[in-house]
Design a protein around this motif. Structure first.
Motif, PDB file in Angstrom:
ATOM      1  N   UNK A  64       0.835  -1.210   0.000  1.00 45.56           N
ATOM      2  CA  UNK A  64       0.000   0.000   0.000  1.00 45.56           C
ATOM      3  C   UNK A  64       0.865   1.253   0.000  1.00 45.56           C
ATOM      4  N   UNK A  65       1.955   1.229   0.785  1.00 46.24           N
ATOM      5  CA  UNK A  65       2.859   2.387   0.835  1.00 46.24           C
ATOM      6  C   UNK A  65       3.457   2.683  -0.543  1.00 46.24           C
ATOM      7  N   UNK A  66       3.942   1.645  -1.197  1.00 41.08           N
ATOM      8  CA  UNK A  66       4.548   1.830  -2.523  1.00 41.08           C
ATOM      9  C   UNK A  66       3.523   2.359  -3.523  1.00 41.08           C
ATOM     10  N   UNK A  67       2.336   1.777  -3.500  1.00 40.24           N
ATOM     11  CA  UNK A  67       1.278   2.200  -4.426  1.00 40.24           C
ATOM     12  C   UNK A  67       0.861   3.648  -4.187  1.00 40.24           C
ATOM     13  N   UNK A  68       0.703   4.008  -2.918  1.00 38.91           N
ATOM     14  CA  UNK A  68       0.280   5.378  -2.593  1.00 38.91           C
ATOM     15  C   UNK A  68       1.341   6.395  -3.010  1.00 38.91           C
ATOM     16  N   UNK A  69       2.602   6.079  -2.774  1.00 36.75           N
ATOM     17  CA  UNK A  69       3.669   7.012  -3.132  1.00 36.75           C
ATOM     18  C   UNK A  69       3.726   7.200  -4.644  1.00 36.75           C
ATOM     19  N   UNK A  70       3.667   6.086  -5.371  1.00 36.08           N
ATOM     20  CA  UNK A  70       3.748   6.172  -6.832  1.00 36.08           C
ATOM     21  C   UNK A  70       2.542   6.897  -7.429  1.00 36.08           C
ATOM     22  N   UNK A  71       1.355   6.610  -6.920  1.00 34.06           N
ATOM     23  CA  UNK A  71       0.159   7.288  -7.420  1.00 34.06           C
ATOM     24  C   UNK A  71       0.215   8.775  -7.076  1.00 34.06           C
ATOM     25  N   UNK A  72       0.623   9.102  -5.856  1.00 38.37           N
ATOM     26  CA  UNK A  72       0.739  10.506  -5.455  1.00 38.37           C
ATOM     27  C   UNK A  72       1.745  11.254  -6.305  1.00 38.37           C
ATOM     28  N   UNK A  73       2.832  10.590  -6.670  1.00 47.46           N
ATOM     29  CA  UNK A  73       3.865  11.202  -7.494  1.00 47.46           C
ATOM     30  C   UNK A  73       3.384  11.420  -8.929  1.00 47.46           C
ATOM     31  N   UNK A  74       2.424  10.629  -9.369  1.00 41.29           N
ATOM     32  CA  UNK A  74       1.901  10.763 -10.731  1.00 41.29           C
ATOM     33  C   UNK A  74       1.025  12.007 -10.879  1.00 41.29           C
ATOM     34  N   UNK A  75       0.490  12.531  -9.781  1.00 46.49           N
ATOM     35  CA  UNK A  75      -0.373  13.703  -9.834  1.00 46.49           C
ATOM     36  C   UNK A  75       0.452  14.975  -9.700  1.00 46.49           C
ATOM     37  N   UNK A  76       1.180  15.281 -10.743  1.00 46.52           N
ATOM     38  CA  UNK A  76       2.009  16.481 -10.739  1.00 46.52           C
ATOM     39  C   UNK A  76       1.621  17.392 -11.894  1.00 46.52           C
ATOM     40  N   UNK A  77       1.771  18.674 -11.669  1.00 44.04           N
ATOM     41  CA  UNK A  77       1.441  19.655 -12.701  1.00 44.04           C
ATOM     42  C   UNK A  77       2.615  19.859 -13.638  1.00 44.04           C
ATOM     43  N   UNK A  78       3.806  19.920 -13.066  1.00 44.83           N
ATOM     44  CA  UNK A  78       5.005  20.047 -13.903  1.00 44.83           C
ATOM     45  C   UNK A  78       6.129  19.203 -13.308  1.00 44.83           C
ATOM     46  N   UNK A  79       7.152  18.961 -14.092  1.00 43.24           N
ATOM     47  CA  UNK A  79       8.242  18.081 -13.676  1.00 43.24           C
ATOM     48  C   UNK A  79       9.310  18.791 -12.849  1.00 43.24           C
TER      49      UNK A  79
END
Length: 160
Positions: A64-79
């Motif tokens: 769950x930790x890995x999934x949450x971090x990766x999903x949260x990181x995908x929601x970015x406006x710019x790089x």
């Protein structure tokens, strides 16, 4: 989220020795990636000639930790923004901090009347709802997480 919510009734009772609660944090309990043959074009390249890989096991919580971090990181406006500065990742890390404290209590000193772990679970539940809102997923009380999901690698993420 489904597995996290499944632990709720046992945690509300205060019994951290319950296998339902313990299994969520047990790193040897859940198979994340099943063992597969590892031959190359039908030829075994290993010395022992078994060519059978090892399964990868981990806890549902670590998954769950890995999934949450990766999903949260995908929601970015710019790089250009660092991942730790994203509101989604910050919410995920806040959740991890609370759950890590709970994991220490549950794994190292499980008891049958642990009110501190109950409070940590409720705090984590509130943070999880904030996180789910930030990543545009339904809240925990929506009913979407009541059904079991297929968690096998390569399987579609459909409700069973």
């Amino acid at each position: 989220v489904h597995d996290f919510l499944l632990r709720g009734p046992a945690i509300v009772k205060g019994d951290m020795t319950d296998p339902v609660v313990q299994d969520f944090f047990d790193v040897s309990k859940t198979v994340i990636v099943e063992a597969k043959r590892q031959d190359v074009n039908g030829q075994c390249t290993k010395k022992d000639a078994t060519c059978k890989g090892k399964e990868i096991r981990d806890s549902r919580y670590n998954d769950m930790k890995a999934s949450m971090y990766l999903l949260g990181n995908a929601f970015r406006i710019n790089q250009t923004k660092a991942p730790d500065n994203l509101p989604t990742v910050q919410a995920a890390k806040k959740f991890f901090k609370v759950m890590d404290n709970m994991e220490k209590r549950v794994v190292k000193k499980p008891s049958t009347s642990d009110t501190a772990s109950q409070k940590l679970y409720l705090e984590a539940l509130d943070i999880l709802d904030t996180y789910l809102d930030l990543v545009e997923l339904p809240p925990t009380d929506s009913g979407n997480y009541d059904k079991e999901f297929d968690t096998k690698v390569g399987a579609t993420a459909r409700i069973m």
